[in-house]
Design an enzyme around this catalytic site. Structure first.
Site, mmCIF file in Angstrom:
data_model
loop_
_atom_site.group_PDB
_atom_site.id
_atom_site.type_symbol
_atom_site.label_atom_id
_atom_site.label_comp_id
_atom_site.label_asym_id
_atom_site.label_seq_id
_atom_site.Cartn_x
_atom_site.Cartn_y
_atom_site.Cartn_z
ATOM 1 N N GLY A 161 -30.610 64.085 24.660
ATOM 2 C CA GLY A 161 -30.747 63.285 25.239
ATOM 3 C C GLY A 161 -30.426 61.750 26.325
ATOM 4 N N THR B 44 -29.623 65.950 43.672
ATOM 5 C CA THR B 44 -28.278 67.412 42.749
ATOM 6 C C THR B 44 -29.131 68.663 42.829
ATOM 7 O OG1 THR B 44 -29.421 66.736 40.866
ATOM 8 C CG2 THR B 44 -27.139 65.510 41.123
ATOM 9 N N GLY C 93 -28.226 71.578 41.634
ATOM 10 C CA GLY C 93 -27.749 72.847 41.136
ATOM 11 C C GLY C 93 -26.276 73.326 41.708
ATOM 12 N N GLY D 205 -24.871 72.329 44.937
ATOM 13 C CA GLY D 205 -24.206 71.005 45.222
ATOM 14 C C GLY D 205 -24.530 69.718 45.305
ATOM 15 N N ASP E 234 -24.869 77.826 30.448
ATOM 16 C CA ASP E 234 -25.834 76.582 29.849
ATOM 17 C C ASP E 234 -25.871 76.005 30.517
ATOM 18 O OD1 ASP E 234 -27.910 75.153 28.528
ATOM 19 O OD2 ASP E 234 -26.420 74.646 26.579
ATOM 20 N N ALA F 36 -27.501 69.175 30.211
ATOM 21 C CA ALA F 36 -27.087 67.865 30.817
ATOM 22 C C ALA F 36 -25.410 68.055 31.293
ATOM 23 C CB ALA F 36 -26.153 67.795 29.674
ATOM 24 N N ALA F 37 -26.069 69.436 33.226
ATOM 25 C CA ALA F 37 -24.981 69.299 34.316
ATOM 26 C C ALA F 37 -25.665 67.589 34.802
ATOM 27 C CB ALA F 37 -25.325 70.745 34.300
ATOM 28 N N GLY F 38 -27.006 67.517 35.070
ATOM 29 C CA GLY F 38 -27.614 66.387 36.415
ATOM 30 C C GLY F 38 -26.993 64.899 34.474
ATOM 31 N N ASP F 39 -26.858 65.021 32.782
ATOM 32 C CA ASP F 39 -26.141 63.793 33.293
ATOM 33 C C ASP F 39 -24.010 63.947 33.346
ATOM 34 O OD1 ASP F 39 -28.727 63.253 32.593
ATOM 35 O OD2 ASP F 39 -27.961 65.141 30.405
HETATM 36 O O1 RIB Z 1 -31.054 66.133 30.321
HETATM 37 C C1 RIB Z 1 -30.439 67.458 28.960
HETATM 38 C C2 RIB Z 1 -31.598 66.686 27.752
HETATM 39 O O2 RIB Z 1 -32.410 66.003 28.038
HETATM 40 C C3 RIB Z 1 -31.146 67.108 26.635
HETATM 41 O O3 RIB Z 1 -30.452 66.411 25.847
HETATM 42 C C4 RIB Z 1 -32.294 66.619 26.261
HETATM 43 O O4 RIB Z 1 -32.384 65.468 24.563
HETATM 44 C C5 RIB Z 1 -32.956 65.875 26.438
HETATM 45 O O5 RIB Z 1 -33.186 64.745 26.536
#
Ligand code: RIB
Length: 302
Positions: A40, A221, A223, A226, A247, A250-253
Protein backbone atom coordinates in the site's frame (compact mmCIF):
# COMPACT_ATOMS: atom_id res chain seq x y z
CA UNK A 1 13.47 17.86 18.88
CA UNK A 2 12.62 15.66 15.90
CA UNK A 3 9.88 16.95 13.61
CA UNK A 4 6.65 15.05 13.05
CA UNK A 5 5.77 13.48 9.71
CA UNK A 6 2.09 12.75 9.15
CA UNK A 7 1.31 10.20 6.42
CA UNK A 8 -2.28 9.83 5.24
CA UNK A 9 -2.86 6.99 2.82
CA UNK A 10 -3.58 3.41 1.90
CA UNK A 11 -2.61 0.08 3.37
CA UNK A 12 -2.77 -3.10 1.30
CA UNK A 13 -1.65 -6.67 1.44
CA UNK A 14 0.33 -7.42 -1.72
CA UNK A 15 0.01 -10.78 -3.52
CA UNK A 16 3.12 -10.97 -5.67
CA UNK A 17 4.04 -13.38 -8.48
CA UNK A 18 7.47 -13.30 -10.11
CA UNK A 19 7.17 -13.88 -13.89
CA UNK A 20 9.60 -13.92 -16.83
CA UNK A 21 7.57 -11.21 -18.52
CA UNK A 22 4.38 -9.30 -17.69
CA UNK A 23 1.25 -10.75 -19.36
CA UNK A 24 -0.35 -8.73 -22.19
CA UNK A 25 -4.18 -8.33 -22.15
CA UNK A 26 -5.90 -11.70 -22.56
CA UNK A 27 -2.72 -13.67 -21.91
CA UNK A 28 -1.88 -16.09 -19.11
CA UNK A 29 1.76 -16.45 -18.15
CA UNK A 30 3.08 -19.11 -15.81
CA UNK A 31 4.94 -17.52 -12.93
CA UNK A 32 7.61 -18.64 -10.55
CA UNK A 33 7.43 -17.80 -6.83
CA UNK A 34 4.46 -16.34 -4.89
CA UNK A 35 4.79 -13.98 -1.93
CA UNK A 36 2.29 -12.24 0.32
CA UNK A 37 3.76 -8.98 1.64
CA UNK A 38 2.58 -5.85 3.45
CA UNK A 39 2.15 -2.97 0.98
CA UNK A 40 0.00 0.00 0.00
CA UNK A 41 1.52 3.31 -1.04
CA UNK A 42 0.58 5.10 2.17
CA UNK A 43 1.84 2.35 4.44
CA UNK A 44 5.02 1.87 2.40
CA UNK A 45 5.81 5.58 2.70
CA UNK A 46 5.07 5.60 6.43
CA UNK A 47 7.28 2.55 7.04
CA UNK A 48 10.05 3.93 4.80
CA UNK A 49 10.11 7.17 6.81
CA UNK A 50 10.04 5.32 10.15
CA UNK A 51 12.95 3.01 9.18
CA UNK A 52 14.98 6.07 8.23
CA UNK A 53 14.40 7.56 11.72
CA UNK A 54 11.36 9.74 11.00
CA UNK A 55 8.79 10.30 13.75
CA UNK A 56 5.73 9.10 11.85
CA UNK A 57 1.97 9.30 12.48
CA UNK A 58 0.00 7.17 10.01
CA UNK A 59 -3.67 7.93 9.31
CA UNK A 60 -5.42 5.19 7.34
CA UNK A 61 -8.34 2.76 7.26
CA UNK A 62 -8.36 -1.03 7.18
CA UNK A 63 -11.11 -3.63 7.18
CA UNK A 64 -12.04 -5.38 10.42
CA UNK A 65 -10.17 -8.52 9.34
CA UNK A 66 -6.96 -10.43 9.73
CA UNK A 67 -5.06 -8.49 7.04
CA UNK A 68 -6.00 -5.18 8.63
CA UNK A 69 -5.12 -6.22 12.18
CA UNK A 70 -1.81 -7.74 11.07
CA UNK A 71 -0.90 -4.56 9.16
CA UNK A 72 -1.49 -2.34 12.20
CA UNK A 73 0.68 -4.64 14.37
CA UNK A 74 3.48 -4.39 11.82
CA UNK A 75 3.31 -0.57 11.77
CA UNK A 76 3.48 -0.52 15.57
CA UNK A 77 6.55 -2.75 15.45
CA UNK A 78 8.13 -0.17 13.14
CA UNK A 79 7.59 2.54 15.80
CA UNK A 80 4.80 4.30 13.88
CA UNK A 81 2.02 6.08 15.81
CA UNK A 82 -1.14 4.14 14.89
CA UNK A 83 -3.81 5.83 17.04
CA UNK A 84 -5.59 7.15 13.94
CA UNK A 85 -5.82 3.99 11.89
CA UNK A 86 -9.55 3.39 11.65
CA UNK A 87 -11.41 0.16 11.00
CA UNK A 88 -14.31 -0.23 8.57
CA UNK A 89 -16.88 -2.83 9.61
CA UNK A 90 -18.32 -3.41 6.13
CA UNK A 91 -15.36 -3.30 3.73
CA UNK A 92 -12.33 -5.61 3.61
CA UNK A 93 -8.74 -4.42 3.91
CA UNK A 94 -7.05 -3.36 0.67
CA UNK A 95 -5.35 -5.96 -1.50
CA UNK A 96 -2.96 -5.54 -4.45
CA UNK A 97 -2.20 -8.15 -7.12
CA UNK A 98 1.31 -7.62 -8.42
CA UNK A 99 3.38 -9.29 -11.13
CA UNK A 100 7.11 -8.57 -11.31
CA UNK A 101 9.24 -9.44 -14.39
CA UNK A 102 12.93 -10.31 -14.65
CA UNK A 103 13.88 -6.63 -15.14
CA UNK A 104 12.16 -5.75 -11.87
CA UNK A 105 9.30 -3.96 -13.67
CA UNK A 106 5.84 -4.54 -12.25
CA UNK A 107 2.16 -4.29 -13.00
CA UNK A 108 -0.26 -3.69 -10.13
CA UNK A 109 -4.05 -3.94 -9.70
CA UNK A 110 -5.53 -2.76 -6.39
CA UNK A 111 -8.85 -3.68 -4.74
CA UNK A 112 -9.10 -0.62 -2.49
CA UNK A 113 -11.59 -2.01 0.06
CA UNK A 114 -11.53 0.08 3.23
CA UNK A 115 -8.98 2.53 1.78
CA UNK A 116 -11.79 4.06 -0.25
CA UNK A 117 -13.83 4.83 2.86
CA UNK A 118 -11.16 6.97 4.55
CA UNK A 119 -13.23 10.14 4.60
CA UNK A 120 -12.93 13.86 5.39
CA UNK A 121 -14.79 13.01 8.64
CA UNK A 122 -11.93 10.68 9.60
CA UNK A 123 -9.50 13.49 8.89
CA UNK A 124 -11.54 15.84 11.11
CA UNK A 125 -11.29 13.22 13.84
CA UNK A 126 -7.50 13.19 13.44
CA UNK A 127 -7.21 16.99 13.29
CA UNK A 128 -5.29 17.41 16.56
CA UNK A 129 -2.71 14.87 15.38
CA UNK A 130 -2.38 16.48 11.96
CA UNK A 131 -1.82 19.84 13.64
CA UNK A 132 1.19 18.36 15.46
CA UNK A 133 2.79 17.74 12.07
CA UNK A 134 5.57 19.61 10.34
CA UNK A 135 5.15 17.67 7.09
CA UNK A 136 2.05 15.98 5.67
CA UNK A 137 2.65 13.31 3.00
CA UNK A 138 -0.19 11.86 0.91
CA UNK A 139 -0.78 9.78 -2.23
CA UNK A 140 -3.92 8.99 -4.27
CA UNK A 141 -5.02 5.51 -3.19
CA UNK A 142 -7.63 7.13 -0.92
CA UNK A 143 -10.54 9.38 -2.01
CA UNK A 144 -9.45 12.64 -3.63
CA UNK A 145 -11.90 14.64 -1.46
CA UNK A 146 -10.10 13.31 1.62
CA UNK A 147 -6.74 14.35 0.18
CA UNK A 148 -8.13 17.80 -0.68
CA UNK A 149 -9.63 18.27 2.76
CA UNK A 150 -6.44 17.26 4.57
CA UNK A 151 -4.28 19.44 2.31
CA UNK A 152 -6.44 22.48 2.99
CA UNK A 153 -6.48 21.87 6.74
CA UNK A 154 -2.72 21.34 6.93
CA UNK A 155 -1.66 24.20 4.65
CA UNK A 156 -3.82 26.64 6.66
CA UNK A 157 -1.77 25.60 9.71
CA UNK A 158 1.52 26.17 7.90
CA UNK A 159 2.30 22.46 7.58
CA UNK A 160 4.29 21.49 4.47
CA UNK A 161 1.97 19.39 2.32
CA UNK A 162 3.71 16.93 -0.02
CA UNK A 163 1.74 14.93 -2.60
CA UNK A 164 2.86 11.84 -4.46
CA UNK A 165 0.14 11.81 -7.16
CA UNK A 166 0.09 8.02 -7.52
CA UNK A 167 -1.76 6.37 -9.12
CA UNK A 168 -2.00 9.04 -11.83
CA UNK A 169 -5.16 11.09 -12.15
CA UNK A 170 -5.96 14.71 -12.96
CA UNK A 171 -5.96 16.98 -9.91
CA UNK A 172 -8.20 19.90 -8.88
CA UNK A 173 -6.48 23.29 -9.09
CA UNK A 174 -7.38 24.03 -5.45
CA UNK A 175 -5.43 20.97 -4.29
CA UNK A 176 -2.30 21.95 -6.24
CA UNK A 177 -2.33 25.43 -4.68
CA UNK A 178 -2.19 23.92 -1.18
CA UNK A 179 0.95 21.89 -1.91
CA UNK A 180 4.49 22.67 -0.82
CA UNK A 181 5.89 19.97 -3.12
CA UNK A 182 4.65 17.41 -5.63
CA UNK A 183 6.53 14.18 -6.45
CA UNK A 184 5.17 12.56 -9.65
CA UNK A 185 6.90 9.82 -11.65
CA UNK A 186 7.24 10.16 -15.43
CA UNK A 187 3.73 8.83 -16.15
CA UNK A 188 2.12 11.01 -13.50
CA UNK A 189 4.08 14.07 -14.68
CA UNK A 190 2.76 13.46 -18.21
CA UNK A 191 -0.78 13.16 -16.85
CA UNK A 192 -0.43 16.47 -15.00
CA UNK A 193 1.37 18.42 -17.71
CA UNK A 194 0.37 16.84 -21.02
CA UNK A 195 4.10 16.51 -21.79
CA UNK A 196 5.64 13.06 -22.33
CA UNK A 197 8.63 12.76 -20.02
CA UNK A 198 11.47 10.79 -21.60
CA UNK A 199 14.62 12.74 -20.69
CA UNK A 200 15.87 15.71 -18.63
CA UNK A 201 14.69 18.29 -21.20
CA UNK A 202 11.12 17.00 -21.32
CA UNK A 203 11.17 16.64 -17.51
CA UNK A 204 12.04 20.34 -17.24
CA UNK A 205 9.16 21.31 -19.54
CA UNK A 206 6.74 19.12 -17.58
CA UNK A 207 7.99 20.51 -14.25
CA UNK A 208 7.54 24.08 -15.53
CA UNK A 209 3.98 23.32 -16.63
CA UNK A 210 3.06 21.66 -13.31
CA UNK A 211 4.68 24.45 -11.36
CA UNK A 212 2.62 27.08 -13.22
CA UNK A 213 -0.46 25.42 -11.69
CA UNK A 214 0.67 26.64 -8.29
CA UNK A 215 3.30 24.24 -6.83
CA UNK A 216 6.73 25.80 -6.24
CA UNK A 217 8.68 22.57 -5.85
CA UNK A 218 8.28 19.77 -8.40
CA UNK A 219 10.37 16.61 -8.13
CA UNK A 220 9.94 14.14 -11.01
CA UNK A 221 11.23 10.65 -10.26
CA UNK A 222 12.65 9.04 -13.41
CA UNK A 223 13.53 5.47 -12.43
CA UNK A 224 17.11 4.47 -13.21
CA UNK A 225 17.83 7.98 -14.60
CA UNK A 226 17.31 9.58 -11.18
CA UNK A 227 15.18 12.61 -10.32
CA UNK A 228 14.58 16.04 -11.84
CA UNK A 229 14.03 18.90 -9.40
CA UNK A 230 12.48 22.30 -9.99
CA UNK A 231 12.68 24.42 -6.87
CA UNK A 232 11.26 27.86 -7.65
CA UNK A 233 13.63 29.12 -10.42
CA UNK A 234 16.34 26.53 -9.83
CA UNK A 235 16.65 23.24 -11.73
CA UNK A 236 18.69 20.19 -10.69
CA UNK A 237 19.33 16.76 -12.21
CA UNK A 238 20.10 14.10 -9.63
CA UNK A 239 21.38 10.71 -10.79
CA UNK A 240 21.07 7.44 -8.87
CA UNK A 241 23.82 4.93 -8.15
CA UNK A 242 23.72 2.14 -10.81
CA UNK A 243 22.22 -1.05 -9.35
CA UNK A 244 20.77 -4.32 -10.65
CA UNK A 245 16.99 -4.00 -10.19
CA UNK A 246 15.24 -7.10 -8.86
CA UNK A 247 11.87 -5.49 -8.06
CA UNK A 248 11.02 -1.80 -8.47
CA UNK A 249 7.86 -2.05 -6.30
CA UNK A 250 7.88 0.68 -3.61
CA UNK A 251 10.93 2.48 -5.03
CA UNK A 252 8.80 5.62 -5.40
CA UNK A 253 7.36 5.09 -1.92
CA UNK A 254 10.85 4.84 -0.45
CA UNK A 255 11.81 8.03 -2.27
CA UNK A 256 8.84 9.95 -0.83
CA UNK A 257 9.28 8.68 2.74
CA UNK A 258 13.03 9.35 2.63
CA UNK A 259 12.59 12.84 1.21
CA UNK A 260 10.24 13.74 4.08
CA UNK A 261 12.72 12.45 6.66
CA UNK A 262 15.53 14.47 5.11
CA UNK A 263 13.37 17.63 5.07
CA UNK A 264 12.35 16.97 8.68
CA UNK A 265 16.08 17.01 9.49
CA UNK A 266 16.35 20.44 7.83
CA UNK A 267 18.27 19.24 4.76
CA UNK A 268 17.98 21.51 1.71
CA UNK A 269 15.68 20.22 -1.05
CA UNK A 270 18.57 19.16 -3.33
CA UNK A 271 20.34 17.24 -0.53
CA UNK A 272 17.04 15.66 0.49
CA UNK A 273 16.50 14.43 -3.10
CA UNK A 274 20.04 12.98 -3.20
CA UNK A 275 19.34 11.15 0.07
CA UNK A 276 16.00 9.87 -1.28
CA UNK A 277 17.65 8.60 -4.50
CA UNK A 278 20.18 6.61 -2.47
CA UNK A 279 17.42 5.06 -0.36
CA UNK A 280 15.30 4.12 -3.40
CA UNK A 281 18.30 2.54 -5.12
CA UNK A 282 18.52 0.04 -2.25
CA UNK A 283 14.81 -0.80 -2.42
CA UNK A 284 14.97 -1.92 -6.06
CA UNK A 285 17.63 -4.51 -5.27
CA UNK A 286 15.21 -6.43 -3.01
CA UNK A 287 11.85 -8.17 -3.49
CA UNK A 288 8.55 -6.83 -2.17
CA UNK A 289 7.26 -3.51 -0.86
CA UNK A 290 7.79 -3.05 2.89
CA UNK A 291 10.14 -6.05 2.89
CA UNK A 292 12.53 -4.08 0.66
CA UNK A 293 12.59 -0.72 2.48
CA UNK A 294 16.03 0.25 3.83
CA UNK A 295 17.03 1.16 7.39
CA UNK A 296 18.95 4.35 8.23
CA UNK A 297 22.11 2.50 9.19
CA UNK A 298 22.30 0.99 5.69
CA UNK A 299 22.21 4.45 4.12
CA UNK A 300 24.76 5.87 6.56
CA UNK A 301 27.13 3.02 5.62
CA UNK A 302 26.97 3.78 1.86
O1 RIB B 1 3.75 1.55 -4.67
C1 RIB B 1 3.68 0.17 -4.49
C2 RIB B 1 2.36 -0.21 -3.87
O2 RIB B 1 1.32 0.08 -4.78
C3 RIB B 1 2.19 -1.68 -3.56
O3 RIB B 1 2.68 -2.01 -2.28
C4 RIB B 1 0.71 -1.91 -3.74
O4 RIB B 1 0.03 -2.24 -2.57
C5 RIB B 1 0.18 -0.64 -4.40
O5 RIB B 1 -0.50 0.13 -3.50
Amino acid sequence: MSKNIIVIGSCNTDMVIKVDRLPVPGETVIGDSFMMNPGGKGANQAVAAARLNGNVYFIAKTGNDLFGRRSVELYEDEGIHVGNIYSDSSLPSGVALITVDTNGENSIAVASGANKSLSPDDIRQAQSVIEKGDILLMQLEIPIETVEYAAQLASEKGIKVILNPAPACSLPATLLKNLYMIIPNETEAEMLSGIKVTDWESAQKAADTISRKGVDIVVITMGAKGAFVKENDNYYRVSVPPVKALDTTAAGDTFCGALCVALSENMKVLDAVKFACKCASITVTRMGAQSSLPYRKEIDQL
